[in-house]
Design a protein around this motif. Structure first.
Motif, PDB file in Angstrom:
ATOM      1  N   ALA A  37       0.865  -1.169   0.000  1.00 44.22           N
ATOM      2  CA  ALA A  37       0.000   0.000   0.000  1.00 44.22           C
ATOM      3  C   ALA A  37       0.908   1.228   0.000  1.00 44.22           C
ATOM      4  CB  ALA A  37      -0.902  -0.014   1.222  1.00 44.22           C
ATOM      5  N   GLU A  38       0.313   2.407   0.034  1.00 50.35           N
ATOM      6  CA  GLU A  38       1.121   3.625  -0.067  1.00 50.35           C
ATOM      7  C   GLU A  38       2.171   3.704   1.043  1.00 50.35           C
ATOM      8  OE1 GLU A  38      -1.880   6.758  -0.345  1.00 50.35           O
ATOM      9  OE2 GLU A  38      -1.180   7.218  -2.363  1.00 50.35           O
ATOM     10  N   GLU A 266      -9.170   4.148  -8.284  1.00 54.08           N
ATOM     11  CA  GLU A 266      -7.961   4.930  -7.999  1.00 54.08           C
ATOM     12  C   GLU A 266      -7.390   5.618  -9.238  1.00 54.08           C
ATOM     13  OE1 GLU A 266      -5.357   2.369  -5.718  1.00 54.08           O
ATOM     14  OE2 GLU A 266      -6.466   2.752  -3.880  1.00 54.08           O
ATOM     15  N   VAL A 267      -8.247   5.874 -10.213  1.00 46.09           N
ATOM     16  CA  VAL A 267      -7.855   6.629 -11.401  1.00 46.09           C
ATOM     17  C   VAL A 267      -8.404   8.045 -11.258  1.00 46.09           C
ATOM     18  CG1 VAL A 267      -8.294   6.886 -13.885  1.00 46.09           C
ATOM     19  CG2 VAL A 267      -7.704   4.640 -12.939  1.00 46.09           C
ATOM     20  N   ILE A 427       1.568   7.194  13.299  1.00 49.91           N
ATOM     21  CA  ILE A 427       1.149   7.668  11.976  1.00 49.91           C
ATOM     22  C   ILE A 427       2.357   7.819  11.066  1.00 49.91           C
ATOM     23  CG2 ILE A 427       0.036   9.519  10.674  1.00 49.91           C
ATOM     24  CD1 ILE A 427      -1.239  10.398  13.348  1.00 49.91           C
ATOM     25  N   ILE A 428       2.287   7.205   9.914  1.00 48.75           N
ATOM     26  CA  ILE A 428       3.258   7.478   8.861  1.00 48.75           C
ATOM     27  C   ILE A 428       2.496   8.225   7.778  1.00 48.75           C
ATOM     28  CG2 ILE A 428       4.931   6.528   7.257  1.00 48.75           C
ATOM     29  CD1 ILE A 428       5.619   5.543   9.951  1.00 48.75           C
ATOM     30  N   GLY A 429       2.668   9.526   7.759  1.00 46.29           N
ATOM     31  CA  GLY A 429       2.001  10.318   6.725  1.00 46.29           C
ATOM     32  C   GLY A 429       2.733  10.144   5.405  1.00 46.29           C
ATOM     33  N   VAL A 430       1.981  10.002   4.338  1.00 45.19           N
ATOM     34  CA  VAL A 430       2.609   9.793   3.039  1.00 45.19           C
ATOM     35  C   VAL A 430       2.400  11.025   2.156  1.00 45.19           C
ATOM     36  CG1 VAL A 430       2.692   8.367   0.961  1.00 45.19           C
ATOM     37  CG2 VAL A 430       2.272   7.306   3.188  1.00 45.19           C
ATOM     38  N   TYR A 431       3.502  11.551   1.655  1.00 48.58           N
ATOM     39  CA  TYR A 431       3.445  12.644   0.677  1.00 48.58           C
ATOM     40  C   TYR A 431       4.017  12.129  -0.636  1.00 48.58           C
ATOM     41  CZ  TYR A 431       2.787  15.696   4.731  1.00 48.58           C
ATOM     42  OH  TYR A 431       2.306  16.284   5.866  1.00 48.58           O
TER      43      TYR A 431
ATOM     44  N   GLY B  15     -12.131   4.999  -4.664  1.00 51.37           N
ATOM     45  CA  GLY B  15     -10.726   4.650  -4.489  1.00 51.37           C
ATOM     46  C   GLY B  15      -9.993   5.810  -3.840  1.00 51.37           C
ATOM     47  N   ASP B  16      -8.821   5.543  -3.275  1.00 52.52           N
ATOM     48  CA  ASP B  16      -8.097   6.565  -2.541  1.00 52.52           C
ATOM     49  C   ASP B  16      -6.697   6.770  -3.076  1.00 52.52           C
ATOM     50  OD1 ASP B  16      -7.719   3.776  -1.218  1.00 52.52           O
ATOM     51  OD2 ASP B  16      -5.984   4.945  -0.579  1.00 52.52           O
ATOM     52  N   LYS B  17      -6.251   8.013  -3.036  1.00 51.71           N
ATOM     53  CA  LYS B  17      -4.841   8.372  -3.265  1.00 51.71           C
ATOM     54  C   LYS B  17      -4.558   9.534  -2.326  1.00 51.71           C
ATOM     55  CE  LYS B  17      -2.999   6.266  -7.130  1.00 51.71           C
ATOM     56  NZ  LYS B  17      -3.169   4.883  -6.700  1.00 51.71           N
ATOM     57  N   ASN B  22     -11.495   9.201  -5.351  1.00 52.67           N
ATOM     58  CA  ASN B  22     -12.203   9.248  -6.637  1.00 52.67           C
ATOM     59  C   ASN B  22     -13.415   8.336  -6.555  1.00 52.67           C
ATOM     60  OD1 ASN B  22     -10.541   6.695  -7.254  1.00 52.67           O
ATOM     61  ND2 ASN B  22     -11.806   6.863  -9.092  1.00 52.67           N
ATOM     62  N   ASN B  69     -16.395  10.012 -13.509  1.00 52.62           N
ATOM     63  CA  ASN B  69     -15.427   9.821 -12.432  1.00 52.62           C
ATOM     64  C   ASN B  69     -15.240  11.144 -11.702  1.00 52.62           C
ATOM     65  OD1 ASN B  69     -13.549   8.346 -10.904  1.00 52.62           O
ATOM     66  ND2 ASN B  69     -11.837   9.095 -12.148  1.00 52.62           N
ATOM     67  N   SER B  81      -3.535   7.799   6.127  1.00 53.57           N
ATOM     68  CA  SER B  81      -2.797   7.433   7.338  1.00 53.57           C
ATOM     69  C   SER B  81      -3.065   8.393   8.495  1.00 53.57           C
ATOM     70  CB  SER B  81      -1.296   7.370   7.038  1.00 53.57           C
ATOM     71  OG  SER B  81      -0.886   8.575   6.449  1.00 53.57           O
ATOM     72  N   ARG B  82      -3.512   9.610   8.200  1.00 52.13           N
ATOM     73  CA  ARG B  82      -3.739  10.592   9.272  1.00 52.13           C
ATOM     74  C   ARG B  82      -5.197  10.644   9.699  1.00 52.13           C
ATOM     75  NH1 ARG B  82      -1.443  13.123   4.923  1.00 52.13           N
ATOM     76  NH2 ARG B  82       0.804  13.227   5.119  1.00 52.13           N
TER      77      ARG B  82
END
Lengths: 449, 120
Positions: A37-38, A266-267, A427-431, B15-17, B22, B69, B81-82
């Protein structure tokens, strides 16, 4: 003959027995495992620092190998997998251990390295995509950084005779596009085929999400035997078009609806889905039935790749403390509301220092929050779920301690559980950011059983 | 014309980013896509998700598969994550749109999915 590529996992926690079935009965040329995952890489770095004995690869590596490797060897199915996480070499060595254990000698295993760029990420990246600030502003909290690699090192590994390729971070669809590039001899400039192949890879990368998982809505979208979903298989033609299907004899469904939902999963802009090797254009896609549980996907287009590659930066951002407790029957909602008020006051008394506190009534509005319609009847059962984000672990621990207090000092008829898991998590924040692809040089190591 | 819930015309998936969700809304058939694309604008979508989607909403259309979309920024409580939300990935966010009212011509009623008047 179409190339048969199967997906053995969609993420780290995915079920393992369906992958075993797919390896045994899928008649596959390639079985690909997606396990990240991210935040996976950053979380693995944190885990490694806390526990030096953690080998740094997929914690289910042994289980997945034990399940799928014997059948893959028997059926001459090659494996492409991103289970290497922060230690692709270590994972490859572990594969060799399993190969020897199974009495298989002389098999080449490749590891793809070069994705981890923590030590130089601040020097070679400019801005944080999400905030627009310089990446150097993350210097203090940075745990790990990795670049999403493309297919080239995997294709090189296959050319060198590897039958099993273990990578660190690559783009998810890359795991599936790489064997197409190798088998069909597509080169980097062949953007139409790359676009099509990467599009098919995108459909496969989330496993059962294209075969009836994450899909059922009774009365609208029903699925047969959803407790036994088959994993997906793509039968890919040399032009990159493919039939998406699933292992025969399994539950689930592959139809236009499951494929369309997964196509957009996720598009963002469907005409510009950016991958390391091509920009995929789904706008002209054809999705049509080719029999039961068989969907033909064609006319996915490609555009030239971008100059940059995506970078993920994982940062330490404190802790989350959370817990929940329950009410049921007559007046449940009223008791839950008083309980919420008690917690709010308790957090003031114990001077909880939090960046954000959230107390939800699960059963009423915990998931959809502010957009929950106002005219909902009182639910029969309610859980009070509380979470707070804090700078320190000690502050986060207060959340669970105050929920403990709700046992004998709270509201009548409060249901409490013995916490069955850690109530504080880091927490591991992802940028994200971008890096010029010219400064990234992946490398491949080879191992022999 | 009658107003029906979107769930009778379309299905959805989110979905997540990072902090962006989205939400794909896909008509069950091309004929049901017409009223959907005419009525469900980005602005109306954003309004329907008020309080959860706090950033811009961009609508993309894939006519070939009768799909819209919606890319929703600042929608996941600061990021997966936050987020303090139980559903930190926002996997259940798409279900909110199923109750959105869409006006359809009565000639389309027989094409609707699982619409009450069709059941005996």
């Amino acid at each position: 003959m179409a190339l048969r590529i199967g997906c053995g996992s969609a993420w780290w926690g995915d079920r393992i027995s369906p992958a075993k079935m797919l390896a045994e009965k899928g008649n596959l040329d390639y079985l690909c495992f997606e396990t990240m995952a991210e935040a996976t890489i950053s979380a693995a770095q944190v885990k490694k620092r806390a526990d030096p004995s953690f080998p740094g690869y997929d914690t289910w590596l042994d289980d997945r190998l034990e399940a799928a490797l014997p059948a893959c060897l028997k059926n001459k199915t090659k494996i492409i997998s991103n289970q290497g996480w922060i230690n692709p070499d270590g994972a490859a060595e572990r594969v060799v251990y399993w190969l020897r254990k199974l009495g298989k000698k002389g098999i080449t295993v490749a590891s793809v390295n070069g994705s981890l760029i923590s030590d130089r990420v601040l020097a070679i990246t400019d801005r944080v995509t999400e905030t627009g600030k310089p990446t150097s502003t993350l210097a203090e909290s940075l745990v790990s950084a990795e670049v999403y690699l493309g297919a080239k090192p995997i294709v090189e590994s296959l050319h060198a005779g590897a039958e099993i390729v273990i990578t660190g971070r690559v783009a998810d669809p890359t795991l599936f596009a790489a064997p197409m590039m190798f088998e069909f001899g597509w080169d980097e400039s062949d953007i139409e085929r790359l676009g099509q192949g990467y599009g098919i890879g995108h459909l496969l990368e989330c496993g059962a999400q294209v075969t009836g998982g994450y899909f059922i809505d009774p009365g609208f979208k029903d699925v047969k035997n959803p407790w036994d979903l088959g994993l997906p298989i793509a039968e890919v033609e040399s032009d990159g078009s493919a039939i998406i299907t699933k292992l025969e004899g399994t539950g689930g469904v592959v139809d236009e609806r499951t494929v369309k939902e997964q196509l957009l999963y996720e598009v963002h802009d469907p005409s510009n889905y950016i991958t390391p090797d091509v920009v995929v254009d789904f706008s002209q896609v054809d999705i049509e039935s080719a029999g039961e549980n068989r969907i033909r996907v064609s006319n996915i287009r490609g555009k030239p790749k971008t100059d940059s590659l995506k970078v993920s930066l994982g940062c330490k951002e404190g802790y989350i403390g959370e817990d929940m407790f329950f009410y049921a029957g007559e007046g449940a909602l009223n008791r839950a509301k008083i309980a919420k008020k008690i917690l709010e006051e308790r957090f003031k008394i114990v001077e909880l220092k939090a960046e954000e506190i959230r107390i939800d009534l699960l059963g009423l509005n915990a998931i959809h929050g502010a957009m929950t319609p106002a005219e909902i009847d009182a639910p029969y059962e309610v859980a009070v779920r509380v979470a707070a984000r804090t700078k320190t672990r000690d502050e986060a621990l207060k959340v669970g301690r105050e929920v403990d207090g709700m046992a004998v000092s709270g509201v009548g008829m409060t249901g409490k559980r013995v916490p069955h898991q850690e109530r504080v998590r880091e927490i591991i924040g992802v940028y994200s950011s971008l890096v010029n692809r010219e400064v990234i040089s992946p490398s491949v190591n080879f191992f022999k059983s | 014309m009658i107003a029906v819930k979107l769930k009778h015309l379309a299905h959805c998936r989110s979905g997540d980013k990072g902090n962006t969700s989205n939400i794909a809304v896909i008509a069950y058939s091309p004929e049901l896509f017409g009223p959907l694309k005419d009525q469900l604008t980005a602005e109306k979508f954003k309004d329907w998700y008020r309080g959860v989607v706090n950033g811009d909403v961009t609508r993309y259309m894939v006519e070939k598969i009768s799909a819209l979309n919606f890319v929703c920024e600042n929608a996941l409580g600061g990021g997966v994550s936050r987020s303090l939300c139980l559903d930190n990935y926002g996997k259940s966010l798409s279900s909110r749109i199923l109750s959105y009212p869409i006006e359809v011509d009565t000639s389309l009623i027989s094409s609707l999915i699982n619409y009450p008047s069709q059941t005996k």
